[in-house]
Design an enzyme around this catalytic site. Structure first.
Site, PDB file in Angstrom:
ATOM      1  N   TYR A  60      -8.096   7.639  -6.125  1.00  9.81           N
ATOM      2  CA  TYR A  60      -9.450   7.118  -6.082  1.00  9.81           C
ATOM      3  C   TYR A  60      -9.436   5.673  -5.571  1.00  9.81           C
ATOM      4  O   TYR A  60      -8.935   4.766  -6.211  1.00  9.81           O
ATOM      5  CB  TYR A  60     -10.100   7.184  -7.461  1.00  9.81           C
ATOM      6  CG  TYR A  60     -10.111   8.565  -8.079  1.00  9.81           C
ATOM      7  CD1 TYR A  60      -9.999   9.706  -7.294  1.00  9.81           C
ATOM      8  CD2 TYR A  60     -10.225   8.731  -9.456  1.00  9.81           C
ATOM      9  CE1 TYR A  60     -10.006  10.967  -7.857  1.00  9.81           C
ATOM     10  CE2 TYR A  60     -10.247   9.990 -10.025  1.00  9.81           C
ATOM     11  CZ  TYR A  60     -10.126  11.108  -9.230  1.00  9.81           C
ATOM     12  OH  TYR A  60     -10.127  12.354  -9.792  1.00  9.81           O
ATOM     13  N   HIS A 129      -1.999  16.078  -9.842  1.00  9.32           N
ATOM     14  CA  HIS A 129      -3.369  16.185  -9.340  1.00  9.32           C
ATOM     15  C   HIS A 129      -3.617  17.500  -8.601  1.00  9.32           C
ATOM     16  O   HIS A 129      -4.669  18.125  -8.736  1.00  9.32           O
ATOM     17  CB  HIS A 129      -3.675  14.995  -8.434  1.00  9.32           C
ATOM     18  CG  HIS A 129      -5.112  14.672  -8.299  1.00  9.32           C
ATOM     19  ND1 HIS A 129      -5.575  13.448  -7.886  1.00  9.32           N
ATOM     20  CD2 HIS A 129      -6.237  15.409  -8.523  1.00  9.32           C
ATOM     21  CE1 HIS A 129      -6.896  13.445  -7.864  1.00  9.32           C
ATOM     22  NE2 HIS A 129      -7.320  14.626  -8.233  1.00  9.32           N
ATOM     23  N   PRO A 209     -18.591  18.302 -14.955  1.00 13.39           N
ATOM     24  CA  PRO A 209     -19.297  19.141 -15.933  1.00 13.39           C
ATOM     25  C   PRO A 209     -20.804  19.175 -15.723  1.00 13.39           C
ATOM     26  O   PRO A 209     -21.489  20.012 -16.324  1.00 13.39           O
ATOM     27  CB  PRO A 209     -18.937  18.492 -17.279  1.00 13.39           C
ATOM     28  CG  PRO A 209     -18.710  17.057 -16.935  1.00 13.39           C
ATOM     29  CD  PRO A 209     -18.051  17.070 -15.590  1.00 13.39           C
ATOM     30  N   GLY A 213     -23.379  16.203 -10.280  1.00 15.39           N
ATOM     31  CA  GLY A 213     -24.611  15.431 -10.417  1.00 15.39           C
ATOM     32  C   GLY A 213     -25.884  16.253 -10.433  1.00 15.39           C
ATOM     33  O   GLY A 213     -26.965  15.730 -10.702  1.00 15.39           O
ATOM     34  N   PHE A 214     -25.772  17.565 -10.187  1.00 14.82           N
ATOM     35  CA  PHE A 214     -26.961  18.411 -10.080  1.00 14.82           C
ATOM     36  C   PHE A 214     -27.739  18.469 -11.387  1.00 14.82           C
ATOM     37  O   PHE A 214     -28.972  18.420 -11.387  1.00 14.82           O
ATOM     38  CB  PHE A 214     -26.551  19.824  -9.646  1.00 14.82           C
ATOM     39  CG  PHE A 214     -27.709  20.742  -9.374  1.00 14.82           C
ATOM     40  CD1 PHE A 214     -28.416  20.649  -8.191  1.00 14.82           C
ATOM     41  CD2 PHE A 214     -28.089  21.712 -10.298  1.00 14.82           C
ATOM     42  CE1 PHE A 214     -29.481  21.497  -7.931  1.00 14.82           C
ATOM     43  CE2 PHE A 214     -29.144  22.562 -10.047  1.00 14.82           C
ATOM     44  CZ  PHE A 214     -29.851  22.457  -8.860  1.00 14.82           C
ATOM     45  N   ALA A 217     -29.425  14.725 -12.144  1.00 18.74           N
ATOM     46  CA  ALA A 217     -30.540  14.249 -11.312  1.00 18.74           C
ATOM     47  C   ALA A 217     -31.392  15.376 -10.753  1.00 18.74           C
ATOM     48  O   ALA A 217     -32.469  15.123 -10.215  1.00 18.74           O
ATOM     49  CB  ALA A 217     -29.990  13.408 -10.164  1.00 18.74           C
ATOM     50  N   GLY A 218     -30.931  16.608 -10.852  1.00 18.64           N
ATOM     51  CA  GLY A 218     -31.673  17.725 -10.288  1.00 18.64           C
ATOM     52  C   GLY A 218     -31.474  17.817  -8.786  1.00 18.64           C
ATOM     53  O   GLY A 218     -30.668  17.092  -8.192  1.00 18.64           O
TER      54      GLY A 218
END
Length: 344
Positions: A60, A129, A209, A213-214, A217-218
């Site tokens: 990252y 990873h 999880p 982001g769905f 924030a939808g």
């Protein structure tokens, strides 16, 4: 102040907070960079609320995520957390060209580098990873076993590993945790990977999880993606799939209103109710979202609630990734090569 309770992860005595903090988004893998000072504030707020498991990787940034966490954990703060980091995906040119490397010598080199980057003398949980199909997993885990014996790491983990790989790795040295994508959005690990972990007494750490982001924030989350955000390429966020998944979100949102919580809290609560061996690591760069995620620990779901959510989740449309990238997931863990993509 709300304090996050704890649970045991794996069967080697590793105790962590019920949910962790995924730190990937604090570095520019999602297409935009965040001010380090603000990210340190989020980390401190998480720790003060009782979150102890921080999840990062040398990929990252690359490396900058480890550096941010190192600054956040200076002084007494280090003794309040368990740090999980990963190695095994080498960045060849910034955050674009990548290759998997499970070479034993590289495993030790990566461990030593991470210790320096974070500024610590021992990593609590060190993940492979991605599985290197060119190197027997026994050799990679054998190197990590030596690192445990040297006191440089405490526990060993795997990420995106198939059931066969998990069993072979566990035969060399006990695996404490397996990190995998698991949510109302993605449930393909339920058939084989999760039962394998439970049979062997391995903890389960779901990444993404909230469905990338769905569920926080939808559908509008797509509008906020940076032009180079890898999530733009995900099938679930495209075309007819996205139109269909908007309906899924509305159904989850409606149920959340009845439970007097947010959709993200409901989605996390569903995972937390899967068992005491599950520790999701939702990522966030905002303290208000952090507080929401912590609130999910206290959302109570009945068996009927669980079944209703699973019925809703069953209608989600779209694969996890594009066909080329799917070759790098646990389903195809023995199929080389590894392509260049943005890893979770």
């Amino acid at each position: 102040m709300i304090i996050v309770p704890r649970r045991k992860l794996g069967s080697q005595g590793f105790e962590v907070s019920t949910i962790g903090l995924g730190c990937m988004g604090m570095s520019p893998l999602h297409g935009s960079s965040k001010p380090a000072e603000q990210m340190i504030e989020v980390i401190h707020a998480a720790v003060e609320s009782g979150i102890t498991l921080l999840d990062t990787s040398d990929l990252y940034g690359p490396y900058t995520n480890n550096n941010i966490i190192g600054k956040a954990l200076e002084g007494e703060m280090r003794h309040k957390v368990q740090l999980a980091t990963k190695f095994g995906i080498k960045s060849l040119s910034g955050d674009t060209g990548m290759v998997v490397c499970g070479d034993p010598a590289y495993a030790k080199e990566a461990c030593n580098a991470s210790l320096i980057q974070v500024g610590i003398d021992c990593i609590d949980l060190f993940y492979i990873h991605r599985v290197d199909t060119k190197v027997p997993i026994e050799m990679t885990v054998g190197a990590l076993k030596e690192l445990v014996e040297e006191g440089k790491i405490k526990y060993i983990g795997l990420s995106e590993a198939s059931p066969e790989t998990i069993r072979r790795a566990h035969a060399v040295h006990p695996i404490t945790a397996v990190q995998l994508e698991w949510s109302l959005w993605t449930r393909d690990a339920e058939e084989e990977v999760i039962p394998t972990c439970r049979q062997l007494g391995i903890g389960i750490v779901p990444f993404s999880p909230l469905g990338k982001g769905f569920f926080s924030a939808g559908p509008k989350v797509v509008e906020n993606f940076a032009s180079n955000d890898f999530r733009r390429s995900l099938p679930k966020f495209q075309g007819e799939n996205l139109e269909h998944n908007k309906i899924v979100f509305e159904r989850v949102n409606e149920m959340a209103r009845k439970k007097q919580c947010t959709p993200s809290q409901l989605a996390l609560a569903w995972l937390l109710h899967q068992g005491e061996d599950v520790c999701p690591i939702p990522g966030t760069t905002k303290i208000e979202n952090l507080k929401q995620n912590i609130g999910s620990v206290f959302v109570k779901l009945t068996m009927e609630d669980m079944l209703e959510l699973e019925s809703i989740a069953a209608s989600v449309k779209g694969e996890r990734y594009s066909p080329a990238v799917m070759q790098d997931t646990w389903k195809y863990a023995n199929t080389p090569p590894f392509s260049s993509w943005q890893a979770a």
